[in-house]
Design a protein around this motif. Structure first.
Motif, PDB file in Angstrom:
ATOM      1  N   SER B 300      -6.408  -8.035   7.059  1.00  0.00           N
ATOM      2  CA  SER B 300      -5.094  -7.777   7.286  1.00  0.00           C
ATOM      3  C   SER B 300      -4.205  -8.963   6.904  1.00  0.00           C
ATOM      4  O   SER B 300      -2.841  -8.675   6.836  1.00  0.00           O
ATOM      5  N   SER B 304      -3.316  -6.558   3.118  1.00  0.00           N
ATOM      6  CA  SER B 304      -2.504  -5.708   3.841  1.00  0.00           C
ATOM      7  C   SER B 304      -0.971  -5.839   3.175  1.00  0.00           C
ATOM      8  O   SER B 304      -0.100  -4.854   3.507  1.00  0.00           O
ATOM      9  N   THR B 321      -7.340  -1.597  -1.060  1.00  0.00           N
ATOM     10  CA  THR B 321      -6.349  -1.667  -0.002  1.00  0.00           C
ATOM     11  C   THR B 321      -6.343  -0.360   0.850  1.00  0.00           C
ATOM     12  O   THR B 321      -5.720  -0.376   2.022  1.00  0.00           O
ATOM     13  N   ILE B 324      -7.735   0.121   4.048  1.00  0.00           N
ATOM     14  CA  ILE B 324      -7.637  -1.030   5.186  1.00  0.00           C
ATOM     15  C   ILE B 324      -6.492  -0.491   5.972  1.00  0.00           C
ATOM     16  O   ILE B 324      -5.283  -0.187   5.624  1.00  0.00           O
ATOM     17  N   PRO B 326      -4.617  -1.946   8.299  1.00  0.00           N
ATOM     18  CA  PRO B 326      -3.288  -2.648   8.676  1.00  0.00           C
ATOM     19  C   PRO B 326      -2.458  -2.470   7.299  1.00  0.00           C
ATOM     20  O   PRO B 326      -1.134  -2.577   7.509  1.00  0.00           O
ATOM     21  N   ARG B 327      -2.890  -2.024   6.112  1.00  0.00           N
ATOM     22  CA  ARG B 327      -2.076  -2.025   5.031  1.00  0.00           C
ATOM     23  C   ARG B 327      -1.171  -0.805   5.327  1.00  0.00           C
ATOM     24  O   ARG B 327       0.055  -0.846   4.929  1.00  0.00           O
TER      25      ARG B 327
END
Lengths: 321, 372
Positions: B300, B304, B321, B324, B326-327
């Motif tokens: 993150s 992110s 990413t 991920i 939070p990205r």
């Protein structure tokens, strides 16, 4: 396979087996427990007692064989099994950070109890295990071991299970509390609850109506405590008071008909084929073997003697194979 | 349903009793936001600066005054000789030395371009390049004014094409406006995954799981029942951090709160799912905590887009990413908070979070089923 039609059978296993990799923890165990019976599973640590209970509760899947609880197949309908059983394990497994009443409320509602039925159920369970109101609002983790054990039992019987599984329920509590605990179990059994209990305290077998002795995953013998003492072990036991010379055991073992000799406090216990020796005959044989100053007394077998012998002779049999 | 409610109530009781964890969930993100919000500022202000005016004319003075009128540069020393610069920069008393060379005004009045010299302490490259940018801007302004004045004197129109740089959305280029949404995403990610990852493994470690497993509770009831209290707490955290962002860093939510709430719920669906997988796969709280921290903290921050722009990453990393959580949440938060964007604009990120969440939760439930 269908469960036996007998409606008086609460627990039944047929060739129940569980392997962990190559290790066979439970090896083709078959037994049945009648409704309302207290059935004790005895045996040394690691014998397979807990594994068997865990399979019957649906915590572990059997590798092969079948098991039925209240006529329900444990492999096919584990969820139905869970409705009719209560379980209490050797390690206290309630929420230590919740109060006693919060634990009971949670487990009660998990089994679908609500409102008045829940409150009444909790009151009854409290009364049954002999807990007074003072303990209700205590944080569970702060209670003494004996009280915790009773709370755990209250949780296990809250939903009025037909079958109660107790996995080493008395380990870690003092003898007086153990006696009290067994009295509670006896009350439950009198009311028709079937109890399957494991223990490694051999003296606790006396509290069971029937006992299964299990060692290295195999069920070696089943019977009432009396049958164990009088019939199952086909040997006489003599108590020997003798001077302890270093080779006394090997000398005694050389006498034909002697199955085993072991130390028992400051005395020796000698196991011999049933009916082979009278006290006098044994004494003369012992004197012939060169042990002097010996007193012999035939004693009634105690469960501990029997179990130790059973475990020993089974291991010997396994080794010979 | 009764079983589910029983679990929710029980979880709430345990969370409320465990003051420390509750504090971790609510207070720590707020504290970190304050800390990081100030510390992680990319803005460069009040740079200690030395000035050497070799020209000593009206124009040179005006130019230097122009520099120190803005909050970026603070005059630390007025120098007389070039030799003084060295010592000043070496000792770190100033980060920048601005030299207006002799002949500055002459050149300007002749209409030629004049040069000034800026000596920048390059040890801190971010500050260095920022200073460079500021000086360019100041020089351009100065130029423009000179040109305007010249034309005004001649009485003619001003034929210059005026390029007025206007920066959108974050007019003051305050990095906090940019950072706060990202930080919110990061802290929410951390606290939700860690809380969820501990939830089941804690029961296993304390052996309370056995009692659950012999009861009629189903895996899905357990997982959702354990998730719900954390969703509520994380929403509370979200509200708190947004409020702090507004109070301390003037970060205003431009978009709709409905969109924001929807995004938050979707995000929690995914992140709590990730936590549940960790919880179902590990055997001790310690391991769960470590796995949760590693799989949330680093991605993150690094992947992110919170600190490093995703567009500048190599293709493979860019693809990475996408999984991920939070990205996507950072993208949505920045969009909704800073730009006032809606779902029509950000639907791809919404979809991505939903899909990730779906996969994570399914895996967690399947894994739980195997445990039962």
């Amino acid at each position: 396979m269908e469960p036996a039609g007998n409606r008086n059978i609460a627990i039944e296993t047929r060739e129940l087996t569980r392997r962990f990799g190559k290790f066979v923890a439970v090896d083709h165990i078959s037994f049945s427990v009648k409704k309302g019976e207290i059935f004790g599973f005895l045996g040394p640590n690691g014998a397979g007692k807990s594994t068997t209970i865990r399979m019957l509760c649906g915590l572990l899947k059997p590798t092969s064989g079948a098991g039925y609880v209240n006529g329900i197949d444990i492999a096919r309908e584990p969820e139905a099994v869970r409705q009719v059983i209560g379980y209490m394990s050797q390690k206290f497994s309630l929420y230590r950070d919740l109060s006693v009443i919060e634990n009971l409320r949670f487990f009660g509602s998990v089994y679908g109890l609500r409102g008045k039925r829940l409150d009444d159920g909790i009151d009854e369970a409290f009364w049954r295990v002999g807990l007074d109101g003072g303990a209700r609002n205590r944080i569970t983790g702060e209670l003494s071991g004996a009280i915790m054990q009773r709370v755990a039992l209250a949780c296990a019987i809250l939903h009025k299970p037909a079958v109660l599984f107790l996995d080493e329920p008395t380990s870690g509590i003092d003898p007086a509390a153990r006696r009290l605990f067994w009295a509670l179990i006896q009350d439950l059994s009198a009311e028709g609850v079937t109890v399957l209990v494991t223990t490694h305290f051999l003296d606790e077998a006396e509290f069971c109506q029937r006992v299964g002795f299990i060692n290295s995953g195999r069920l070696i013998a089943i019977g009432t405590p009396r049958e164990f003492k009088e019939e199952i072990l086909n040997e006489d036991i003599f108590e020997l008071t003798t001077g302890f010379e270093h080779d006394v055991l090997s000398r005694l073992m050389k006498i034909a008909g002697v199955a085993d000799v072991s130390y028992f406090g400051d005395k020796l216990h000698l196991f011999a084929d049933r009916g082979r020796f009278t006290t006098e005959f044994l004494l003369s044989e012992i004197q012939k073997s060169g042990c002097a100053g010996c007193a012999v007394k035939k004693i009634k077998p105690r469960l501990e003697d029997v179990f130790v012998r059973l475990a020993k002779s089974q291991s010997a049999a396994v080794n010979n194979n | 349903m009764e079983r589910f409610i029983a679990i929710v109530i029980k979880e709430f009781r345990q969370i409320l009793r465990d003051r420390l964890s509750l504090g971790m969930l609510i207070i720590v993100p707020a504290l970190l936001l304050v800390l990081y919000g100030y510390a992680l500022s990319f803005d460069v202000k009040h740079i200690p600066t030395a000035a050497l005016d070799e020209d000593r004319t009206k124009e040179s003075r005006e130019f230097l005054e122009g520099i120190f009128q803005n909050p970026y540069f603070t005059l630390k020393a007025q120098l007389n000789r070039r030799s003084e610069i060295d010592e000043l920069l070496m000792k770190g008393k100033a980060k920048v030395a601005i030299v207006v060379p002799r002949g500055f005004s002459e050149k300007i009045n002749r209409g030629e371009s004049a040069t000034i010299q800026a000596l920048i302490d390059g040890a801190d490259s971010t500050t260095g390049s920022t200073v460079h940018g500021y000086l360019d801007l100041i020089a351009a302004r100065f130029n423009r004014r000179m040109v305007e004045e010249t034309f005004a004197v001649r009485g003619g129109a001003v034929p210059l094409v005026r390029v007025e740089p206007r920066i959108w959305f974050n007019p003051n280029l305050e990095s906090s406006v940019f950072l706060v949404p990202g930080l919110i995403a990061m802290f929410l990610m951390l606290s939700s995954v860690i809380a969820a990852s501990l939830s089941i493994v804690r029961e296993r470690e304390r052996r309370t799981m056995e009692q659950i497993m012999v009861s009629p509770i189903r895996p899905i009831e357990l997982i959702i029942g354990k998730t719900v209290p954390y969703i509520l707490i994380c929403v509370l955290t979200m509200v708190m951090t947004l409020l702090l962002g507004y109070l301390l860093f003037d970060v205003v939510v431009r978009g709709s709160y409905v969109t924001l709430s929807f995004a938050t719920l979707l995000f929690l669906f995914a992140s709590l799912g990730q936590g549940m997988i960790i919880s179902a796969l590990t055997n001790s709280q310690q391991v769960a905590l470590q796995v949760a921290t590693i799989t949330t903290l680093l991605p993150s921050i690094v992947l992110s887009g919170l600190v490093f722009p995703i567009k500048n990453m190599p293709q493979i990393i860019q693809a990475l990413t996408l999984v991920i959580i939070p990205r996507h949440f950072v993208t949505i938060l920045r969009g909704v908070i800073i730009r006032g964007a809606g779902i029509d604009d950000l639907w791809l990120s919404f979809l991505a979070m939903f899909l990730i969440g779906l996969v994570f939760n399914l895996v967690a439930i399947i894994r739980m089923r195997k445990l039962l």
